[in-house]
Design an enzyme around this catalytic site. Structure first.
Site, PDB file in Angstrom:
ATOM      1  N   GLY A   1       4.453 -10.526  24.651  1.00  0.00           N
ATOM      2  CA  GLY A   1       3.626 -11.726  24.546  1.00  0.00           C
ATOM      3  C   GLY A   1       2.823 -11.749  23.262  1.00  0.00           C
ATOM      4  N   HIS A   2       2.186 -10.627  22.918  1.00  0.00           N
ATOM      5  CA  HIS A   2       1.451 -10.556  21.658  1.00  0.00           C
ATOM      6  C   HIS A   2       2.381 -10.724  20.457  1.00  0.00           C
ATOM      7  CE1 HIS A   2      -1.085  -7.907  24.357  1.00  0.00           C
ATOM      8  NE2 HIS A   2      -2.014  -8.728  23.900  1.00  0.00           N
TER       9      HIS A   2
ATOM     10  N   ASP B   1      -3.942 -16.714  28.693  1.00  0.00           N
ATOM     11  CA  ASP B   1      -5.385 -16.775  28.924  1.00  0.00           C
ATOM     12  C   ASP B   1      -5.836 -18.213  28.664  1.00  0.00           C
ATOM     13  OD1 ASP B   1      -6.129 -13.856  29.390  1.00  0.00           O
ATOM     14  OD2 ASP B   1      -5.010 -13.740  27.519  1.00  0.00           O
TER      15      ASP B   1
ATOM     16  N   SER C   1       1.334  -8.816  30.638  1.00  0.00           N
ATOM     17  CA  SER C   1      -0.086  -8.515  30.506  1.00  0.00           C
ATOM     18  C   SER C   1      -0.253  -7.050  30.178  1.00  0.00           C
ATOM     19  CB  SER C   1      -0.831  -8.847  31.809  1.00  0.00           C
ATOM     20  OG  SER C   1      -2.151  -8.316  31.786  1.00  0.00           O
ATOM     21  N   SER C   2      -1.264  -6.747  29.375  1.00  0.00           N
ATOM     22  CA  SER C   2      -1.551  -5.350  29.066  1.00  0.00           C
ATOM     23  C   SER C   2      -1.952  -4.566  30.304  1.00  0.00           C
ATOM     24  CB  SER C   2      -2.666  -5.273  28.015  1.00  0.00           C
ATOM     25  OG  SER C   2      -2.238  -5.843  26.793  1.00  0.00           O
TER      26      SER C   2
END
Length: 278
Positions: free
Chosen positions: A31-32, A146, A181-182
């Site tokens: 995602g990042h 987010d 997600s992390s």
């Protein structure tokens, strides 16, 4: 790719650059990296920050245990086309107690995530504004994962007249639908198998809205009940307007947002959906 840790060095490297910026807390996933690639198509050079921001963690949350995976993160960022990693130690961004903070409007920042994590968006806005001042990007990319954070940052940029364009990146998901997600790494094997139920619940709510359902409170309550029956501890499932997270009205695009704890891990997700029937 350069790794920079001090503000003077960063400012020297970015003089009049018009860069694209992706702020992160590290422990990166696809995602990042998709945001970094998106940033590279918008402007050059691409700057990503890695900074675990103490101000957005409550005392009982996972600041001390949040995974720090710096070397791995740098490798991934280099492969994704990042040009500069700004990775300041805490004393570089906060050389003295941060007495000046950003207070976002309560109507946007004290609901949903802000209700269950008081002060969270104060910490987010303060560090993001500080990073914006350091990097001075032309464009910054934030993920829809987010969603409320994206809305809060957009509002801050608009109301403070910051010369930065905010772009949204789509949520990346695993093959079974779980939003990346992390914090997914905190899940046990059994919890990881159950975790996609959160996204399925959002899809069910969105399907009802698309079919013309208008009793959002009933849909929210049923979704909360469904998650609880499966062993989750839901904080909220909420149907809101996309543009400002206000209460839904007919003919406006909507977003369904949820936060729930599975075991000790708190997961959030959201899904944009078609407007209700008028």
């Amino acid at each position: 790719m350069r790794v920079i840790q001090t503000l003077p060095e960063l400012r020297h490297a970015l003089q009049a650059s018009g860069c694209a910026f992706v702020p992160t807390m590290g422990n990166l996933h696809e995602g990042h990296l998709s945001l970094v690639r998106q940033a590279g198509a918008l402007s050059q050079p691409v700057v990503a920050s890695i900074f675990v921001n103490r101000l957005q963690f409550a005392p009982h949350e996972d600041f001390d245990t949040y995974p720090r995976t710096f070397d791995r993160d740098c490798t991934l960022l280099r492969e994704a086309g990042c040009d500069i990693v700004f990775a300041p130690p805490e004393r570089e961004l906060y050389p003295e107690p941060q007495g000046y903070t950003v207070q976002p409007p309560a109507g946007l920042a004290d609901v949903l995530e802000g209700h269950f994590r008081p002060g969270f968006f104060n910490g987010v806005c303060t560090v993001v504004l500080k990073l914006f001042n350091a990097v001075q990007p032309a464009v910054a990319v934030f993920g829809k994962k987010d969603y409320q954070q994206l809305m809060v940052v957009r509002g801050m940029v608009r109301q403070l007249a910051l010369p930065i364009r905010i772009e949204a990146g789509e949520t990346c998901r695993a093959d079974d639908g779980l939003a990346l997600s992390s914090r997914n790494g905190y899940l046990s094997a059994a919890e990881r198998a159950e975790a996609p139920a959160l996204a399925r619940t959002l899809r069910e709510v969105a399907a009802h809205l698309h079919a013309g359902a208008t009793d959002c409170a009933a849909l929210e309550a049923q979704a909360m009940h469904t998650l609880a029956q499966r062993g989750w501890a839901p904080d909220y499932v909420a149907v809101r307007r996309q543009r400002d997270l206000g209460e839904p009205v007919p003919a406006e695009p909507l977003v369904v947002l949820a936060a729930a704890r599975l075991g000790t891990t708190r997961l959030i997700d959201n899904l944009e959906c078609m407007p209700m029937a008028g």
